[in-house]
Design a protein around this motif. Structure first.
Motif, short mmCIF file in Angstrom:
data_model
loop_
_atom_site.label_atom_id
_atom_site.label_comp_id
_atom_site.label_asym_id
_atom_site.label_seq_id
_atom_site.Cartn_x
_atom_site.Cartn_y
_atom_site.Cartn_z
N LEU A 95 -20.77 7.26 -0.73
CA LEU A 95 -22.12 6.41 -0.24
C LEU A 95 -22.76 6.91 -1.31
N ILE A 96 -22.63 7.92 -1.94
CA ILE A 96 -23.42 8.63 -3.77
C ILE A 96 -23.47 7.23 -4.82
N ARG A 97 -22.08 7.67 -4.89
CA ARG A 97 -21.91 6.33 -6.35
C ARG A 97 -21.82 4.97 -5.78
N GLU A 98 -22.51 4.11 -4.55
CA GLU A 98 -22.57 2.96 -4.20
C GLU A 98 -24.19 2.84 -3.77
N GLY A 99 -24.96 4.00 -3.99
CA GLY A 99 -25.88 4.15 -3.41
C GLY A 99 -26.40 3.68 -1.47
N LEU A 100 -25.65 4.27 -1.22
CA LEU A 100 -26.25 4.28 0.14
C LEU A 100 -26.23 5.85 1.62
N ARG A 101 -26.20 6.54 0.20
CA ARG A 101 -25.85 8.24 0.58
C ARG A 101 -28.11 8.39 1.38
#
Length: 178
Positions: A95-101
């Motif tokens: 989620l961090i990598r995808e900007g969703l965290r």
């Protein structure tokens, strides 16, 4: 902005049931199964993690879910649990990598966690709250077998959650986290 506030990070089965059924404007709960087929071995585990990530993304993007529950309920001969720390940490980093965290909180429903160390690690790797359902079911068994005299279900569960939370706070303070 809607917020869900909980008293402590260790949720009793009753508190967790309220979170699972939560229906408030702006707060949507989604459940992710964290199991994999035993027969598929390592490839099954890797595939289950990838499915976990893609399902989380779909729930966040298309269904506006902002509380994700990772649940290992349903273990049997065919399905084993993804280790809870692996499930939560891999999803957290995905989620961090995808900007969703920042759009979602992670809640872990697991039979695996039962000690302060387990809870501390889960929180340290991204969980906002934990429901160690098997620990509470064990307390119920101990009450039935009269191993915990003069203690009822509610008191036993609250005492466990409070003690576990105090233990987590002690670990955090030793690490310099306040």
């Amino acid at each position: 902005c809607r917020r869900l506030e909980i008293k402590w990070p260790i949720l009793t089965n009753e508190e967790f049931a309220k979170v699972r059924r939560l229906e408030l404007p702006g707060l949507r709960v989604g459940v992710l199964g964290s199991l994999f087929r035993v027969a598929r071995g390592e490839k099954g585990l890797v595939g289950a993690l990838e499915d976990l990530w893609s399902t989380a993304r779909r729930l966040i993007d298309s269904e506006s879910v902002n509380v994700l529950i990772l649940s290992d309920r349903g273990v049997n001969k065919e399905f084993a649990p993804i280790p809870s720390l692996l499930a939560v940490s891999s999803l957290h980093h995905y989620l961090i990598r995808e900007g969703l965290r920042t759009r979602v909180s992670l809640v872990v429903e697991t039979g695996e966690a039962r000690e302060v160390h387990h809870f501390s690690l889960l929180i340290g790797y991204g969980a906002s709250a934990i429901n160690p359902y098997l620990a509470f079911e064990t307390l119920d068994g101990m009450i039935r077998e009269e191993l915990l005299p003069n203690v009822d279900h509610k008191i036993a569960c609250i005492n466990f959650a409070k003690a576990a939370t105090k233990g987590v706070l002690k670990v955090m303070s030793k690490m310099g986290i306040s």
